[in-house]
Scaffold this motif. Structure first.
Motif, PDB file in Angstrom:
ATOM      1  N   VAL A   7       0.864  -1.177   0.000  1.00 37.51           N
ATOM      2  CA  VAL A   7       0.000   0.000   0.000  1.00 37.51           C
ATOM      3  C   VAL A   7       0.904   1.232   0.000  1.00 37.51           C
ATOM      4  CG1 VAL A   7      -1.835   1.234   1.208  1.00 37.51           C
ATOM      5  CG2 VAL A   7      -1.690  -1.269   1.398  1.00 37.51           C
ATOM      6  N   VAL A   8       0.710   2.117  -0.984  1.00 34.30           N
ATOM      7  CA  VAL A   8       1.544   3.318  -1.098  1.00 34.30           C
ATOM      8  C   VAL A   8       0.667   4.496  -1.487  1.00 34.30           C
ATOM      9  CG1 VAL A   8       3.492   4.377  -2.318  1.00 34.30           C
ATOM     10  CG2 VAL A   8       3.527   1.933  -1.840  1.00 34.30           C
ATOM     11  N   GLY A   9       0.920   5.648  -0.866  1.00 32.20           N
ATOM     12  CA  GLY A   9       0.199   6.858  -1.246  1.00 32.20           C
ATOM     13  C   GLY A   9       0.417   7.970  -0.245  1.00 32.20           C
ATOM     14  N   LYS A  10      -0.269   9.080  -0.470  1.00 31.93           N
ATOM     15  CA  LYS A  10      -0.199  10.210   0.451  1.00 31.93           C
ATOM     16  C   LYS A  10      -0.795   9.773   1.796  1.00 31.93           C
ATOM     17  CE  LYS A  10       0.536  14.408  -0.895  1.00 31.93           C
ATOM     18  NZ  LYS A  10       1.629  15.247  -0.457  1.00 31.93           N
ATOM     19  N   ASP A  11      -0.125  10.137   2.874  1.00 32.55           N
ATOM     20  CA  ASP A  11      -0.588   9.743   4.199  1.00 32.55           C
ATOM     21  C   ASP A  11      -1.869  10.477   4.569  1.00 32.55           C
ATOM     22  OD1 ASP A  11      -0.489   8.432   6.668  1.00 32.55           O
ATOM     23  OD2 ASP A  11       0.457  10.176   7.603  1.00 32.55           O
ATOM     24  N   LYS A  12      -2.774   9.752   5.193  1.00 36.96           N
ATOM     25  CA  LYS A  12      -3.988  10.344   5.759  1.00 36.96           C
ATOM     26  C   LYS A  12      -4.581   9.362   6.762  1.00 36.96           C
ATOM     27  CE  LYS A  12      -7.452   8.916   2.396  1.00 36.96           C
ATOM     28  NZ  LYS A  12      -8.483   9.389   1.497  1.00 36.96           N
ATOM     29  N   VAL A  13      -5.470   9.829   7.557  1.00 37.78           N
ATOM     30  CA  VAL A  13      -6.118   9.014   8.581  1.00 37.78           C
ATOM     31  C   VAL A  13      -6.968   7.925   7.926  1.00 37.78           C
ATOM     32  CG1 VAL A  13      -7.800   9.045  10.455  1.00 37.78           C
ATOM     33  CG2 VAL A  13      -6.156  10.907  10.241  1.00 37.78           C
ATOM     34  N   GLY A  14      -6.878   6.710   8.453  1.00 33.98           N
ATOM     35  CA  GLY A  14      -7.781   5.639   8.047  1.00 33.98           C
ATOM     36  C   GLY A  14      -7.239   4.616   7.073  1.00 33.98           C
ATOM     37  N   ILE A  15      -6.014   4.785   6.607  1.00 34.66           N
ATOM     38  CA  ILE A  15      -5.488   3.836   5.614  1.00 34.66           C
ATOM     39  C   ILE A  15      -5.341   2.444   6.232  1.00 34.66           C
ATOM     40  CG2 ILE A  15      -3.565   3.223   4.099  1.00 34.66           C
ATOM     41  CD1 ILE A  15      -3.023   6.259   3.796  1.00 34.66           C
ATOM     42  N   ILE A  16      -4.652   2.359   7.357  1.00 32.15           N
ATOM     43  CA  ILE A  16      -4.424   1.049   7.983  1.00 32.15           C
ATOM     44  C   ILE A  16      -5.756   0.411   8.376  1.00 32.15           C
ATOM     45  CG2 ILE A  16      -3.404  -0.163   9.954  1.00 32.15           C
ATOM     46  CD1 ILE A  16      -1.150   1.934   9.896  1.00 32.15           C
ATOM     47  N   ALA A  17      -6.632   1.200   8.959  1.00 32.36           N
ATOM     48  CA  ALA A  17      -7.935   0.676   9.376  1.00 32.36           C
ATOM     49  C   ALA A  17      -8.737   0.175   8.180  1.00 32.36           C
ATOM     50  CB  ALA A  17      -8.723   1.753  10.116  1.00 32.36           C
ATOM     51  N   GLY A  18      -8.760   0.950   7.102  1.00 32.32           N
ATOM     52  CA  GLY A  18      -9.518   0.567   5.911  1.00 32.32           C
ATOM     53  C   GLY A  18      -8.995  -0.699   5.273  1.00 32.32           C
ATOM     54  N   VAL A  19      -7.672  -0.782   5.125  1.00 33.97           N
ATOM     55  CA  VAL A  19      -7.070  -1.961   4.493  1.00 33.97           C
ATOM     56  C   VAL A  19      -7.269  -3.188   5.386  1.00 33.97           C
ATOM     57  CG1 VAL A  19      -4.909  -2.999   3.694  1.00 33.97           C
ATOM     58  CG2 VAL A  19      -5.424  -0.605   3.139  1.00 33.97           C
ATOM     59  N   SER A  20      -7.012  -3.041   6.674  1.00 31.75           N
ATOM     60  CA  SER A  20      -7.156  -4.181   7.593  1.00 31.75           C
ATOM     61  C   SER A  20      -8.589  -4.700   7.627  1.00 31.75           C
ATOM     62  CB  SER A  20      -6.719  -3.779   8.998  1.00 31.75           C
ATOM     63  OG  SER A  20      -5.355  -3.438   9.010  1.00 31.75           O
ATOM     64  N   ALA A  21      -9.554  -3.794   7.672  1.00 32.72           N
ATOM     65  CA  ALA A  21     -10.960  -4.205   7.696  1.00 32.72           C
ATOM     66  C   ALA A  21     -11.330  -4.959   6.423  1.00 32.72           C
ATOM     67  CB  ALA A  21     -11.870  -2.992   7.886  1.00 32.72           C
ATOM     68  N   LYS A  22     -10.877  -4.457   5.278  1.00 31.96           N
ATOM     69  CA  LYS A  22     -11.204  -5.116   4.001  1.00 31.96           C
ATOM     70  C   LYS A  22     -10.542  -6.486   3.924  1.00 31.96           C
ATOM     71  CE  LYS A  22     -13.448  -3.602   1.326  1.00 31.96           C
ATOM     72  NZ  LYS A  22     -14.911  -3.752   1.156  1.00 31.96           N
ATOM     73  N   LEU A  23      -9.297  -6.599   4.378  1.00 35.92           N
ATOM     74  CA  LEU A  23      -8.629  -7.901   4.372  1.00 35.92           C
ATOM     75  C   LEU A  23      -9.391  -8.898   5.242  1.00 35.92           C
ATOM     76  CD1 LEU A  23      -4.891  -6.789   4.568  1.00 35.92           C
ATOM     77  CD2 LEU A  23      -6.103  -7.677   2.558  1.00 35.92           C
ATOM     78  N   SER A  24      -9.883  -8.442   6.371  1.00 35.88           N
ATOM     79  CA  SER A  24     -10.677  -9.304   7.250  1.00 35.88           C
ATOM     80  C   SER A  24     -11.954  -9.760   6.550  1.00 35.88           C
ATOM     81  CB  SER A  24     -11.016  -8.554   8.542  1.00 35.88           C
ATOM     82  OG  SER A  24     -11.828  -9.344   9.372  1.00 35.88           O
ATOM     83  N   GLU A  25     -12.642  -8.851   5.875  1.00 37.93           N
ATOM     84  CA  GLU A  25     -13.854  -9.201   5.131  1.00 37.93           C
ATOM     85  C   GLU A  25     -13.567 -10.257   4.066  1.00 37.93           C
ATOM     86  OE1 GLU A  25     -15.696  -5.769   3.370  1.00 37.93           O
ATOM     87  OE2 GLU A  25     -15.644  -4.662   5.264  1.00 37.93           O
ATOM     88  N   LEU A  26     -12.358 -10.204   3.493  1.00 39.30           N
ATOM     89  CA  LEU A  26     -11.959 -11.137   2.441  1.00 39.30           C
ATOM     90  C   LEU A  26     -11.387 -12.444   3.008  1.00 39.30           C
ATOM     91  CD1 LEU A  26     -10.242  -8.529   0.088  1.00 39.30           C
ATOM     92  CD2 LEU A  26     -12.399  -9.741  -0.363  1.00 39.30           C
ATOM     93  N   ASP A  27     -11.443 -12.612   4.336  1.00 34.19           N
ATOM     94  CA  ASP A  27     -10.881 -13.784   5.023  1.00 34.19           C
ATOM     95  C   ASP A  27      -9.390 -13.934   4.765  1.00 34.19           C
ATOM     96  OD1 ASP A  27     -13.165 -14.709   6.403  1.00 34.19           O
ATOM     97  OD2 ASP A  27     -13.938 -15.612   4.552  1.00 34.19           O
TER      98      ASP A  27
END
Length: 90
Positions: A7-27
């Motif tokens: 994951v690469v891009g401009k830093d902002k709030v919520g990146i880790i949370a968003g990616v982690s949540a989606k990975l969990s949804e995808l098992d």
């Protein structure tokens, strides 16, 4: 199946949370993670493992859409392919 997520891009709030949540949804279970912020840029690499049979093309599409929504670029590769691509031959 183990895979590498980057994951690469401009830093902002919520990146880790968003990616982690989606990975969990995808098992996809996060086995290891490393992240850094260089000035205003965020970079993260994660090793994940599928908890069930996974269609990598569908996962890529979902992560691309998530990346677009978060304003970052997200890639996923099979661990073996990632290692082969980054192996130095002397």
């Amino acid at each position: 199946m183990k895979s590498i997520v980057t994951v690469v891009g401009k830093d902002k709030v919520g990146i880790i949370a968003g990616v982690s949540a989606k990975l969990s949804e995808l098992d996809l279970n996060v086995i290891d993670v490393s992240q850094t912020i260089m000035e205003d840029y965020f970079a993260m690499i994660m090793m994940v493992e599928a908890l069930k049979e996974t269609n990598i093309k569908e996962v890529r599409a979902v992560l691309k859409e998530l990346g677009d929504n978060l304003g970052v670029t997200i890639h996923i590769q099979n661990e073996e392919i990632f290692n082969a691509m980054h192996k130095l031959n002397f």
